[in-house]
Design an enzyme around this catalytic site. Structure first.
Site, mmCIF file in Angstrom:
data_model
loop_
_atom_site.group_PDB
_atom_site.id
_atom_site.type_symbol
_atom_site.label_atom_id
_atom_site.label_comp_id
_atom_site.label_asym_id
_atom_site.label_seq_id
_atom_site.Cartn_x
_atom_site.Cartn_y
_atom_site.Cartn_z
ATOM 1 N N VAL A 97 0.878 -1.181 0.000
ATOM 2 C CA VAL A 97 0.000 0.000 0.000
ATOM 3 C C VAL A 97 0.910 1.223 0.000
ATOM 4 C CG1 VAL A 97 -1.772 1.305 1.221
ATOM 5 C CG2 VAL A 97 -1.869 -1.203 1.201
ATOM 6 N N HIS A 101 3.434 4.059 6.086
ATOM 7 C CA HIS A 101 2.803 3.566 7.316
ATOM 8 C C HIS A 101 3.808 2.814 8.157
ATOM 9 C CE1 HIS A 101 2.193 0.629 4.041
ATOM 10 N NE2 HIS A 101 2.306 -0.323 4.958
HETATM 11 P P1 5GP Z 1 2.584 -3.104 3.383
HETATM 12 O O1 5GP Z 1 2.580 -4.450 2.713
HETATM 13 O O2 5GP Z 1 2.349 -2.011 2.379
HETATM 14 O O3 5GP Z 1 3.750 -2.861 4.269
HETATM 15 O O4 5GP Z 1 1.353 -3.130 4.370
HETATM 16 C C1 5GP Z 1 0.057 -2.886 3.977
HETATM 17 C C2 5GP Z 1 -0.850 -3.391 5.079
HETATM 18 O O5 5GP Z 1 -2.104 -2.796 4.891
HETATM 19 C C3 5GP Z 1 -1.059 -4.904 5.072
HETATM 20 O O6 5GP Z 1 -0.659 -5.441 6.339
HETATM 21 C C4 5GP Z 1 -2.548 -5.071 4.802
HETATM 22 O O7 5GP Z 1 -3.115 -6.133 5.530
HETATM 23 C C5 5GP Z 1 -3.104 -3.729 5.232
HETATM 24 N N1 5GP Z 1 -4.291 -3.305 4.515
HETATM 25 C C6 5GP Z 1 -4.453 -3.319 3.157
HETATM 26 N N2 5GP Z 1 -5.666 -2.822 2.831
HETATM 27 C C7 5GP Z 1 -6.260 -2.470 4.012
HETATM 28 C C8 5GP Z 1 -7.537 -1.886 4.313
HETATM 29 O O8 5GP Z 1 -8.365 -1.594 3.451
HETATM 30 N N3 5GP Z 1 -7.805 -1.667 5.625
HETATM 31 C C9 5GP Z 1 -6.902 -1.967 6.623
HETATM 32 N N4 5GP Z 1 -7.276 -1.699 7.878
HETATM 33 N N5 5GP Z 1 -5.698 -2.524 6.364
HETATM 34 C C10 5GP Z 1 -5.381 -2.769 5.073
#
Ligand code: 5GP
Length: 115
Positions: A97, A101
């Site tokens: 995403v 974060h």
């Molecule tokens: P990344 O892989 O970018 O480090 O982490 C993205 C995180 O966002 C993942 O742990 C995934 O589960 C979480 N995530 C993705 N879409 C959503 C959403 O619509 N709502 C929430 N609360 N978490 C999300």
């Protein structure tokens, strides 16, 4: 980009999430697919794609994100036992995403990520 960013929509309450904290700079909410008993995401309220896009002007805000992560760790009861903060950056870093974060993960004993 901000228009289609799911985390920006959560910040603006246009998409559903369990929000645990919000102020004028950052928002903390539960990850929809938790990898541990506690898995919370802390995001800036303004759109920043990744750590690569962080500017000098964001220094205070990024520090605030860590302070809020620690505060949420206290609220969630994982402060004493410890926790992990992860910032995946870019495709090779596992970022899926593209809104900056912190992952705040805890509630169980974790293996060392490099071990
Ligand atoms: P990344 O892989 O970018 O480090 O982490 C993205 C995180 O966002 C993942 O742990 C995934 O589960 C979480 N995530 C993705 N879409 C959503 C959403 O619509 N709502 C929430 N609360 N978490 C999300």
């Amino acid at each position: 980009m901000v228009d289609i960013c799911i985390f920006c929509k959560i910040v603006k309450k246009e998409a559903k999430a369990t929000i645990l904290f919000q102020d004028d700079q950052v928002t903390g909410f539960r990850d929809v697919h938790p990898v541990a008993p506690t898995h919370i995401l802390i995001v800036p309220n303004k759109h920043i794609e990744s750590l690569n896009d962080l500017m000098e002007i964001d220094k205070t805000m990024i520090g605030h994100m860590f302070v809020i992560a620690r505060q949420i760790a206290v609220q969630e009861g994982i402060y004493e036992g410890g926790y992990r903060i992860i910032v995946n950056t870019g495709p090779d870093g596992g970022q899926t995403v593209f809104q900056l974060h912190l992952h705040l993960i805890g509630g169980q004993r974790m293996r060392h990520p490099l071990g």
